[in-house]
Write a protein that holds these residues in place. Structure first.
Motif, PDB file in Angstrom:
ATOM      1  N   TYR A 113       0.799  -1.219   0.000  1.00 21.18           N
ATOM      2  CA  TYR A 113       0.000   0.000   0.000  1.00 21.18           C
ATOM      3  C   TYR A 113       0.839   1.279   0.000  1.00 21.18           C
ATOM      4  O   TYR A 113       0.289   2.376   0.080  1.00 21.18           O
ATOM      5  N   ASN A 114       2.165   1.140  -0.046  1.00 22.16           N
ATOM      6  CA  ASN A 114       3.022   2.323  -0.131  1.00 22.16           C
ATOM      7  C   ASN A 114       4.190   2.027  -1.062  1.00 22.16           C
ATOM      8  O   ASN A 114       4.245   0.965  -1.690  1.00 22.16           O
ATOM      9  N   THR A 115       5.154   2.962  -1.151  1.00 24.42           N
ATOM     10  CA  THR A 115       6.214   2.845  -2.143  1.00 24.42           C
ATOM     11  C   THR A 115       7.583   3.122  -1.517  1.00 24.42           C
ATOM     12  O   THR A 115       7.683   3.584  -0.379  1.00 24.42           O
ATOM     13  N   PHE A 116       8.614   2.867  -2.323  1.00 24.70           N
ATOM     14  CA  PHE A 116       9.972   3.189  -1.878  1.00 24.70           C
ATOM     15  C   PHE A 116      10.145   4.706  -1.750  1.00 24.70           C
ATOM     16  O   PHE A 116      10.968   5.164  -0.960  1.00 24.70           O
ATOM     17  N   ASP A 117       9.379   5.482  -2.498  1.00 21.67           N
ATOM     18  CA  ASP A 117       9.411   6.943  -2.328  1.00 21.67           C
ATOM     19  C   ASP A 117       8.895   7.324  -0.943  1.00 21.67           C
ATOM     20  O   ASP A 117       9.401   8.262  -0.314  1.00 21.67           O
ATOM     21  N   ASP A 118       7.870   6.607  -0.472  1.00 21.76           N
ATOM     22  CA  ASP A 118       7.379   6.851   0.886  1.00 21.76           C
ATOM     23  C   ASP A 118       8.458   6.530   1.914  1.00 21.76           C
ATOM     24  O   ASP A 118       8.616   7.246   2.904  1.00 21.76           O
ATOM     25  N   LEU A 119       9.178   5.448   1.681  1.00 20.81           N
ATOM     26  CA  LEU A 119      10.270   5.081   2.586  1.00 20.81           C
ATOM     27  C   LEU A 119      11.333   6.175   2.613  1.00 20.81           C
ATOM     28  O   LEU A 119      11.790   6.592   3.687  1.00 20.81           O
ATOM     29  N   ASN A 120      11.722   6.659   1.457  1.00 23.39           N
ATOM     30  CA  ASN A 120      12.696   7.744   1.366  1.00 23.39           C
ATOM     31  C   ASN A 120      12.217   8.964   2.148  1.00 23.39           C
ATOM     32  O   ASN A 120      12.981   9.602   2.887  1.00 23.39           O
ATOM     33  N   TYR A 121      10.938   9.268   2.016  1.00 27.19           N
ATOM     34  CA  TYR A 121      10.346  10.432   2.680  1.00 27.19           C
ATOM     35  C   TYR A 121      10.410  10.290   4.200  1.00 27.19           C
ATOM     36  O   TYR A 121      10.784  11.230   4.915  1.00 27.19           O
ATOM     37  N   VAL A 122      10.049   9.116   4.720  1.00 24.14           N
ATOM     38  CA  VAL A 122      10.028   8.911   6.169  1.00 24.14           C
ATOM     39  C   VAL A 122      11.441   8.882   6.745  1.00 24.14           C
ATOM     40  O   VAL A 122      11.689   9.393   7.845  1.00 24.14           O
ATOM     41  N   VAL A 123      12.389   8.302   6.018  1.00 28.35           N
ATOM     42  CA  VAL A 123      13.785   8.330   6.482  1.00 28.35           C
ATOM     43  C   VAL A 123      14.256   9.775   6.626  1.00 28.35           C
ATOM     44  O   VAL A 123      14.939  10.133   7.599  1.00 28.35           O
ATOM     45  N   ASN A 124      13.864  10.628   5.682  1.00 32.42           N
ATOM     46  CA  ASN A 124      14.257  12.040   5.761  1.00 32.42           C
ATOM     47  C   ASN A 124      13.603  12.745   6.945  1.00 32.42           C
ATOM     48  O   ASN A 124      14.201  13.653   7.547  1.00 32.42           O
ATOM     49  N   ILE A 125      12.389  12.356   7.294  1.00 32.62           N
ATOM     50  CA  ILE A 125      11.759  12.926   8.486  1.00 32.62           C
ATOM     51  C   ILE A 125      12.534  12.522   9.733  1.00 32.62           C
ATOM     52  O   ILE A 125      12.780  13.339  10.627  1.00 32.62           O
ATOM     53  N   ALA A 126      12.930  11.261   9.792  1.00 34.62           N
ATOM     54  CA  ALA A 126      13.726  10.797  10.934  1.00 34.62           C
ATOM     55  C   ALA A 126      15.034  11.580  11.028  1.00 34.62           C
ATOM     56  O   ALA A 126      15.473  11.951  12.128  1.00 34.62           O
ATOM     57  N   LYS A 127      15.653  11.823   9.888  1.00 31.55           N
ATOM     58  CA  LYS A 127      16.904  12.594   9.872  1.00 31.55           C
ATOM     59  C   LYS A 127      16.652  14.034  10.325  1.00 31.55           C
ATOM     60  O   LYS A 127      17.451  14.609  11.078  1.00 31.55           O
ATOM     61  N   LYS A 128      15.547  14.605   9.871  1.00 37.28           N
ATOM     62  CA  LYS A 128      15.219  15.986  10.235  1.00 37.28           C
ATOM     63  C   LYS A 128      15.116  16.158  11.745  1.00 37.28           C
ATOM     64  O   LYS A 128      15.611  17.143  12.311  1.00 37.28           O
ATOM     65  N   TYR A 129      14.481  15.192  12.402  1.00 40.17           N
ATOM     66  CA  TYR A 129      14.280  15.292  13.849  1.00 40.17           C
ATOM     67  C   TYR A 129      15.337  14.528  14.645  1.00 40.17           C
ATOM     68  O   TYR A 129      15.251  14.464  15.875  1.00 40.17           O
ATOM     69  N   ASN A 130      16.313  13.953  13.932  1.00 39.33           N
ATOM     70  CA  ASN A 130      17.401  13.223  14.580  1.00 39.33           C
ATOM     71  C   ASN A 130      16.870  12.107  15.476  1.00 39.33           C
ATOM     72  O   ASN A 130      17.246  11.973  16.640  1.00 39.33           O
ATOM     73  N   ILE A 131      15.973  11.315  14.921  1.00 38.37           N
ATOM     74  CA  ILE A 131      15.403  10.189  15.666  1.00 38.37           C
ATOM     75  C   ILE A 131      15.629   8.891  14.880  1.00 38.37           C
ATOM     76  O   ILE A 131      15.922   8.907  13.689  1.00 38.37           O
ATOM     77  N   ASP A 132      15.462   7.798  15.561  1.00 38.50           N
ATOM     78  CA  ASP A 132      15.675   6.472  15.003  1.00 38.50           C
ATOM     79  C   ASP A 132      14.524   6.086  14.079  1.00 38.50           C
ATOM     80  O   ASP A 132      13.411   6.600  14.189  1.00 38.50           O
ATOM     81  N   ILE A 133      14.804   5.153  13.156  1.00 40.59           N
ATOM     82  CA  ILE A 133      13.746   4.600  12.316  1.00 40.59           C
ATOM     83  C   ILE A 133      13.918   3.094  12.244  1.00 40.59           C
ATOM     84  O   ILE A 133      15.043   2.586  12.140  1.00 40.59           O
ATOM     85  N   ARG A 134      12.812   2.362  12.341  1.00 41.07           N
ATOM     86  CA  ARG A 134      12.795   0.904  12.216  1.00 41.07           C
ATOM     87  C   ARG A 134      11.972   0.562  10.982  1.00 41.07           C
ATOM     88  O   ARG A 134      10.789   0.903  10.901  1.00 41.07           O
ATOM     89  N   ILE A 135      12.585  -0.123  10.039  1.00 38.49           N
ATOM     90  CA  ILE A 135      11.896  -0.480   8.798  1.00 38.49           C
ATOM     91  C   ILE A 135      11.504  -1.945   8.848  1.00 38.49           C
ATOM     92  O   ILE A 135      12.340  -2.823   9.070  1.00 38.49           O
ATOM     93  N   GLY A 136      10.226  -2.195   8.649  1.00 33.25           N
ATOM     94  CA  GLY A 136       9.723  -3.558   8.629  1.00 33.25           C
ATOM     95  C   GLY A 136       9.102  -3.878   7.280  1.00 33.25           C
ATOM     96  O   GLY A 136       8.922  -3.002   6.425  1.00 33.25           O
ATOM     97  N   ILE A 137       8.780  -5.148   7.094  1.00 35.01           N
ATOM     98  CA  ILE A 137       8.157  -5.634   5.865  1.00 35.01           C
ATOM     99  C   ILE A 137       6.779  -6.196   6.206  1.00 35.01           C
ATOM    100  O   ILE A 137       6.606  -6.874   7.214  1.00 35.01           O
ATOM    101  N   TYR A 138       5.807  -5.890   5.364  1.00 38.34           N
ATOM    102  CA  TYR A 138       4.457  -6.431   5.524  1.00 38.34           C
ATOM    103  C   TYR A 138       4.497  -7.954   5.557  1.00 38.34           C
ATOM    104  O   TYR A 138       5.100  -8.592   4.691  1.00 38.34           O
ATOM    105  N   ASN A 139       3.871  -8.548   6.575  1.00 38.28           N
ATOM    106  CA  ASN A 139       3.839  -9.991   6.745  1.00 38.28           C
ATOM    107  C   ASN A 139       2.436 -10.454   7.103  1.00 38.28           C
ATOM    108  O   ASN A 139       1.600  -9.669   7.552  1.00 38.28           O
ATOM    109  N   ASP A 140       2.209 -11.745   6.946  1.00 39.93           N
ATOM    110  CA  ASP A 140       0.939 -12.340   7.358  1.00 39.93           C
ATOM    111  C   ASP A 140       0.991 -12.658   8.846  1.00 39.93           C
ATOM    112  O   ASP A 140       1.349 -13.771   9.239  1.00 39.93           O
ATOM    113  N   ILE A 141       0.680 -11.680   9.681  1.00 41.60           N
ATOM    114  CA  ILE A 141       0.679 -11.886  11.126  1.00 41.60           C
ATOM    115  C   ILE A 141      -0.734 -12.259  11.558  1.00 41.60           C
ATOM    116  O   ILE A 141      -1.689 -11.506  11.335  1.00 41.60           O
TER     117      ILE A 141
END
Length: 367
Positions: free
Chosen positions: A171-199
């Protein structure tokens, strides 16, 4: 993200749990304490569960007296949306006073609640879900919550450590990932990237790993394609413990990677109905805390058999709660020991179709 002390602590538990399986200790225990949620996420349908279930504060406190829980066990409080739990404040207060090593997870759709909770009962870390731009957030989560996430980050970033949780999904894209990583960098906070799974608990709809991940809006016949690694944004390399997780996912999804799953020996989740699955991916229950104690369930004979079976014979998911454990464990061991020696006690594993290749040799191709 993690320091040497964290690795040593978990490594010590790993050795203890392998050598003394009837006296295992938990590194991480996650309470899915409520199924109530105010999001309408496409990648998680916990909000549609009926009837709504809550685990009471009294039951949580009772579970916390278990021998398998130590003062170093990290507790996660989540849901659903944990802060919608009718006893959320009382639970937070208890943990703040009795087991301060707890983490809070939130979608931040009610930012004042989150901000007040962090100020009054500060967790060791606040996890905030953010899966893309404002438009993607509303499409993926069914709520206009992007601004509320930013409001919460700005109010809490100087009070507690924050991790943004990004899920790469259909439901999202690698552009969205790029965008969120930049937000984390802007606020100097950590980011955890996960993959959609059948939980199982989340009642997911799209079939994970067969549906194109990170390709929202693009038509594909199936989810196996050749340019996944090339699409990973360059800024992901600047974050901690995310880039290799994505690169290795592509190897796993294409049937080239095989790791054992030792995280199930030291990490558990408890659902609001009291059931405890062997892991987040499989609908195989070890027991229920309304029928047996956590110690009996976690360290009982039947559970030990199930844990051993799936630790050595399961390679069915790429959930970060489980898979990052073995990635970090093995890449750390390979710094000091030859792979052939590690396999004597860990079991056979391979990062790619070349079974002799080490983690460093493999990752050097992509760094």
């Amino acid at each position: 993200m993690y320091n040497i002390k964290d690795y040593l602590s978990r490594g010590t538990k790993f050795a203890n749990n392998i050598l003394f399986p009837s006296r295992k200790k938990l590194s991480t225990l996650m309470f899915y304490s409520t199924s109530l949620c105010n999001s309408r996420c496409k990648h998680c349908l916990v909000w549609a569960k009926r009837p709504v279930e809550h685990m009471s504060k009294d039951k949580i406190v009772e579970i916390m007296q278990s021998r398998c829980i130590s003062k170093n066990t990290t507790i996660g409080l989540e849901g659903g949306e944990f802060l919608l739990h009718p006893e959320a404040t009382e639970i937070l207060k208890w943990f703040s006073e009795n087991h301060p090593k707890f983490e809070l997870l939130s979608n931040c759709l009610q930012p004042k609640r989150v901000i007040d909770a962090v100020k009054n009962y500060p967790p060791v870390r606040l996890y905030i879900s953010l899966d893309g731009t404002k438009e993607t957030y509303e499409y993926m989560r069914g709520a206009d919550g992007f601004g509320k996430v930013i409001e919460t980050i700005e109010a809490c970033k100087d009070i507690v450590p924050i991790s943004l949780m990004f899920t790469l999904s259909p439901y999202n894209t690698f552009d969205d990932l790029n965008y969120v990583v930049n937000i984390a960098k802007k606020y100097n906070i950590d980011i955890r990237i996960g993959i959609y799974n059948d939980i199982d608990f989340f009642n997911t709809v799209e079939k994970a790993h067969e549906t194109a991940i990170g390709e929202a809006g693009k038509e594909k016949e199936h989810g196996i394609y050749d340019n996944f690694k090339k699409q990973i944004p360059e800024n992901v390399k600047e974050t901690s413990e995310n880039y290799d997780f994505l690169v290795l996912y592509d190897e796993w999804r294409n049937g080239k990677l095989k790791l054992n799953c030792y995280s199930i020996f030291d990490s558990l989740v408890i659902h609001p109905d009291g059931s405890i699955p062997v892991c987040q991916n499989l609908d195989i229950k070890l027991g229920n805390v309304y029928e047996k104690s956590l110690d009996e369930i976690y360290n009982g004979i039947s559970s030990r058999k199930i844990q051993k079976q799936y630790a050595h014979n399961c390679n069915q998911c790429w959930i970060n709660f489980h898979r990052k454990y073995d990635i970090v464990l093995l890449r750390t061991l390979e710094k000091f020991l030859p792979k052939s020696f590690i396999q004597l006690f860990y079991g056979k594993y391979n990062w790619t179709n070349d079974k002799k290749m080490t983690y460093k040799q493999f990752m050097n191709k992509y760094l």
